[in-house]
Structures are given as structure tokens and as C-alpha cells.
Design an enzyme around this catalytic site. Structure first.
Site, mmCIF file in Angstrom:
data_model
loop_
_atom_site.group_PDB
_atom_site.id
_atom_site.type_symbol
_atom_site.label_atom_id
_atom_site.label_comp_id
_atom_site.label_asym_id
_atom_site.label_seq_id
_atom_site.Cartn_x
_atom_site.Cartn_y
_atom_site.Cartn_z
ATOM 1 N N PRO A 98 0.806 -1.223 0.000
ATOM 2 C CG PRO A 98 -0.843 -1.560 1.617
ATOM 3 C CD PRO A 98 0.476 -2.102 1.140
ATOM 4 C CD GLU A 125 1.013 -5.807 10.390
ATOM 5 O OE1 GLU A 125 1.162 -4.594 10.163
ATOM 6 O OE2 GLU A 125 -0.105 -6.345 10.461
ATOM 7 N NE ARG A 167 -6.703 -5.671 -21.425
ATOM 8 C CZ ARG A 167 -6.872 -4.528 -22.078
ATOM 9 N NH1 ARG A 167 -6.082 -3.492 -21.825
ATOM 10 N NH2 ARG A 167 -7.804 -4.411 -23.009
ATOM 11 C CG ASP A 182 -7.631 -0.580 -23.007
ATOM 12 O OD1 ASP A 182 -8.697 -1.079 -23.393
ATOM 13 O OD2 ASP A 182 -6.567 -1.205 -22.917
#
Length: 273
Positions: A98, A125, A167, A182
């Protein structure tokens, strides 16, 4: 492209055997190799974590086990035991966390140019920070986040990134032009969301396909799609409009954005333009 993934749950990546990714592997476009991290744990319980220094909740993944695992995966190619991908002497190492740089379509395109990626998804963690310090001096190491939230582990983030990158590889999509249309794709769609899409039948439960899409006039259809991308972005992700390059906007774009701003009124989102 070669993709190595080291994880305590290699079975998590079964979805990469199906759909586009599975076909890409069958055709040799993608070479995905899964490694069980516990194979480098030497105690009877195959322990990969320990309590954090300084106290606190949770457990931290041990550096010596990750070090042995990464050295083995990278070293096998360097020692000639396995063929390294053409054009690569070492992988680019990607650590989902994160606290990393945001993963975007631009980053996906950047990674799609790499011949070899190594993903190291953590649990608990996270991984002892010395692992990133150690390999940051020897490999290109990216700490990457797929969003402002916390998962039970990094495996889901790796699935997202592998599919987003995979992709984009030549030969994976049936229609290569799909990539250019896209959401967030560099060029005309940069910082824009793709507009609504439709297929047959022309009328369904009282809802009609917009007439312009049935007209066969490709220029007008392209203009409509651009307008709808601007409208949808203003409605759902207005903060993205502030990132648009002014030089990428034509007179029609500016007029439409002005109408959107007027319609929003004084109480509209400040990011709308």
C-alpha cells in the site's frame, strides 16, 4: 515475457491458466513460473515470519528466507541453469504494498516492455524492509500499490498487475487496436474513462442504442465517443480532468467542457475543469 512469482500461496494464481492469460501462456507469449516461498524455509514448520522488532501487532516476513528465494530464482538464470529471457540479465522486481507508487495504465505499459518481471507478494505486516534495501542495490526494485486500501496479502494485487500487463503484450488481444481505446490509454484516452458501449439488439427493454452508432459515419462516431468519454470522466472521476493536457483539447472539447462546467453550476465539483 517471463514472469516469476514467489508466494506462500502459489495456488492463488490458478486464474492465470484461463482466458487471455492462459492462451498467452499456451502460445509462449507469457512464461509464468510459480515458486513456493516455504521451499526456502529450513525449520520443521517451514516458518516464514516472526514478531516485529519494536513490538506491535502482526508478524513480519523474514529476510533470510526471501533472500534465499530471490537469489535462487535470479541466480538459476545467471548461472546458466535456466535460460534468461532475451535482452535480460536480471528481472525487474515488483513488491506489492500500500505504500508503493500507484499502479496505473502508464505503469502497465512500462512493465509490458520488460522481458522479465519478478513479483514478491507479501503476507502479514509485509516483508522485512532490509530485503528491498538489499535488492534495490542489485536489481531494479519497484514498490507498487494498486489502490488506497489493504488486502490480506499481495497475491490479489499481483493478479491485477499480471493481467493488466499481459494483455498489452503483442499477440495477446485479438484486436490490437483495443488497447488504444482503453480507459487511461496514452494518447487521446489519457486521463479519460471510456464511454458507454453497446451491441445487438438495437432496442432492449425499451432502451435504444444511440442513433449515431447505427449511422455508419465513422468520423461522427469517433466524435461521439470522445464526447462521451469527457462526459463520463466529468461525472465519475472529475479530478482526472485537471490532468488533461490543454494541448490535447480541440475547440469542440473545450466547448463541451465549458457546457459541463456551466451545468455543474457554482456547487459543482471544483475539479471538473
Amino acid at each position: 515475457m517471463r514472469v516469476d512469482i514467489i508466494s506462500i500461496f502459489p495456488e492463488y494464481f490458478a486464474p492465470l491458466d484461463v482466458s487471455l492469460m492462459g492462451k498467452a501462456c499456451e502460445r509462449g507469449i507469457l512464461d509464468i513460473r510459480l515458486h513456493q516461498l516455504r521451499d526456502w524455509a529450513h525449520d520443521v514448520h517451514r516458518t516464514v515470519d516472526d514478531t516485529p522488532y519494536g513490538g506491535g501487532p502482526g508478524m513480519v516476513m523474514k529476510p533470510e528466507i526471501w533472500g534465499e528465494a530471490i537469489d535462487a530464482v535470479v541466480g538459476a538464470a545467471a548461472a546458466g541453469g535456466e535460460a534468461a529471457p532475451e535482452g535480460a540479465v536480471a528481472p525487474r522486481m515488483i513488491v506489492p504494498t500500500p505504500s508503493g507508487r500507484p499502479f496505473t495504465q502508464e505503469v502497465a505499459l512500462e512493465y509490458a516492455k520488460e522481458p522479465w518481471l519478478l513479483f514478491t507478494p507479501a503476507r502479514y505486516e509485509g516483508i522485512d524492509s532490509r530485503v528491498m534495501a538489499e535488492y534495490g542495490s542489485r536489481l531494479r526494485v519497484d514498490e507498487v500499490s494498486i489502490g488506497d486500501y489493504v488486502l490480506a496479502g499481495g497475491e490479489a494485487a499481483v493478479l491485477v498487475m499480471v493481467e493488466a500487463v499481459g494483455r498489452l503484450l503483442p499477440g495477446v488481444l485479438g484486436n490490437a487496436a483495443s488497447v488504444a481505446d482503453d480507459s487511461f490509454a496514452p494518447g487521446t484516452m489519457e486521463n479519460l474513462l471510456e464511454g458507454p458501449v453497446y451491441t445487438k439488439p438495437p432496442t432492449w427493454r425499451g432502451h435504444d442504442v444511440p442513433e449515431i452508432l447505427l449511422s455508419g459515419h465513422h468520423g461522427k462516431i469517433a466524435r461521439w465517443r470522445r464526447d462521451e468519454a469527457l462526459r463520463r470522466t466529468a461525472e465519475k472521476r472529475p479530478e482526472l480532468l485537471a490532468r488533461l493536457d490543454p494541448d490535447s483539447l480541440d475547440k469542440h472539447d473545450r466547448r463541451l467542457l465549458g457546457e459541463i462546467r456551466e451545468k455543474a453550476g457554482p456547487g459543482g465539483d471544483p475539479h471538473a475543469l
